[in-house]
Design an enzyme around this catalytic site. Structure first.
Site, PDB file in Angstrom:
ATOM      1  N   LYS A   1       0.845  -1.201   0.000  1.00  0.00           N
ATOM      2  CA  LYS A   1       0.000   0.000   0.000  1.00  0.00           C
ATOM      3  C   LYS A   1       0.880   1.252   0.000  1.00  0.00           C
ATOM      4  CE  LYS A   1      -3.878  -2.281   2.285  1.00  0.00           C
ATOM      5  NZ  LYS A   1      -4.567  -2.589   3.537  1.00  0.00           N
TER       6      LYS A   1
ATOM      7  N   GLN B   1      -4.308  -1.312   9.854  1.00  0.00           N
ATOM      8  CA  GLN B   1      -4.376  -2.631   9.217  1.00  0.00           C
ATOM      9  C   GLN B   1      -4.967  -3.670  10.175  1.00  0.00           C
ATOM     10  OE1 GLN B   1      -3.699  -3.274   6.027  1.00  0.00           O
ATOM     11  NE2 GLN B   1      -4.025  -5.468   6.172  1.00  0.00           N
TER      12      GLN B   1
ATOM     13  N   ASP C   1     -10.829   3.409   4.510  1.00  0.00           N
ATOM     14  CA  ASP C   1     -11.265   2.009   4.475  1.00  0.00           C
ATOM     15  C   ASP C   1     -12.795   1.915   4.415  1.00  0.00           C
ATOM     16  OD1 ASP C   1      -9.427  -0.107   4.491  1.00  0.00           O
ATOM     17  OD2 ASP C   1      -8.884   0.236   6.584  1.00  0.00           O
TER      18      ASP C   1
END
Ligand code: GUN
Length: 298
Positions: free
Chosen positions: A55, A99, A122
């Site tokens: 990412k 994460q 997200d």
């Protein structure tokens, strides 16, 4: 029967990343703001380390600034929440991604609920999930389901009026994807069904009614050819490691779909890897640029 179309997620994702790079450059030139995303990684889950590193690389290529906070596995919940608060308050950072999975002693929902909805690229915060459900207001859609919709749109696969069956009811994929399919807009307007293990023996009966079948339950090769209608579009969100003695690593990656057999029945299908996977990061970049644009205007 016409040949099955293999949907090339790698190519589509590269196209999106390129568009975001150009748009982020224009945004920076126009307003002097470089989109910035912050990643938080707790512990040393090897898969998570790879995801976060990728990412970061992709953010860099898109012209974003980025930073990864790597915290030890024994980080307290409070210490993590403090870090989330400080990123929330830092006006130079537009996106924040913690994460998952987190270590057992940290309650993921506390973290999700604290991330500023404006920076929640997200799309997991309940404000974003709620607005997606309502279909109004500013929100971020979770990257994997948004990637599925974007992929079908860019492939010219008509969704409106079709029956989309999603197998899997996770908050990350199944539930938001059903909402995205059912939304009243030009990329969607499908009839959506969420199917799951609760269907028991009736699962195949339900999946066979799908014009678009999405497998997102995290069960290797579970969607078999007999569960698929002739000519259906099949999208595989699964990513599972199964043992394979013929590989040097001792394993191989497979999706939730029995690809080799289902391919013979489907009109279009996504491979694993190289299907939905690359779309997720591409949509994360899109969300991050959108976050920077919205925060400039607010
Ligand atoms: N772990 C697996 N997928 C995801 C994702 O999309 N976002 C975050 N934050 N963690 C994940």
């Amino acid at each position: 029967m016409p040949e099955t179309h293999i949907i090339d997620g790698k190519r589509i994702a590269a196209e999106i990343r390129d568009e975001v790079r150009v748009d982020s450059m224009r945004f920076r030139e126009a307003y002097g703001i470089q989109p910035r995303i912050v990643f938080i990684l707790v512990g040393n889950n090897p898969a998570s380390e790879v995801y976060v590193r990728n990412k970061g690389i992709t953010a860099e290529e898109a012209g974003f600034s980025h930073e990864t906070h790597k915290l030890p596995a024994n980080t307290s919940e409070e210490a993590l929440l403090d870090l989330v608060r400080s990123v929330n308050e830092d006006s130079r950072s537009h996106g924040l991604l913690v994460q998952f999975p987190l270590p057992q002693h940290i309650r993921e929902e506390r973290v999700i609920e604290l991330i500023s909805p404006a920076k929640d690229v997200d799309g997991f915060n309940p404000i974003n999930a709620g607005r997606l459900s309502i279909g109004k207001g500013q929100y971020f859609a979770p990257c994997t389901p948004a990637g599925v919709i974007e992929m079908l749109h860019r492939e010219g696969i008509e969704v409106a009026g079709k029956h989309a069956v999603i197998v899997g009811r996770s908050n990350l994929v199944g539930k938001p994807l059903a909402l995205l399919f059912a939304q009243k807009n030009s990329h969607a307007n499908a009839v959506a069904t969420i199917a799951h293990t609760g269907a028991g023996e009736r699962l195949g009966e339900i999946t066979r009614t799908a014009d678009i079948l999405v497998a997102a339950m995290g069960a290797p090769l579970a969607i078999t050819a007999d569960m698929v209608k002739e000519g259906a579009v099949v999208v595989d969100v699964g990513m599972n490691r199964i043992e394979d003695a013929s590989k040097k690593s001792g394993f191989r990656l497979v999706g939730d779909v029995d690809y080799d057999n289902v391919k013979l029945k489907a009109s279009a299908i996504t491979p694993v890897p190289g299907g939905v996977g690359p779309m997720t990061i591409a949509m994360l970049l899109k969300n991050t640029l959108l976050a920077a644009e919205r925060q400039r205007r607010s």
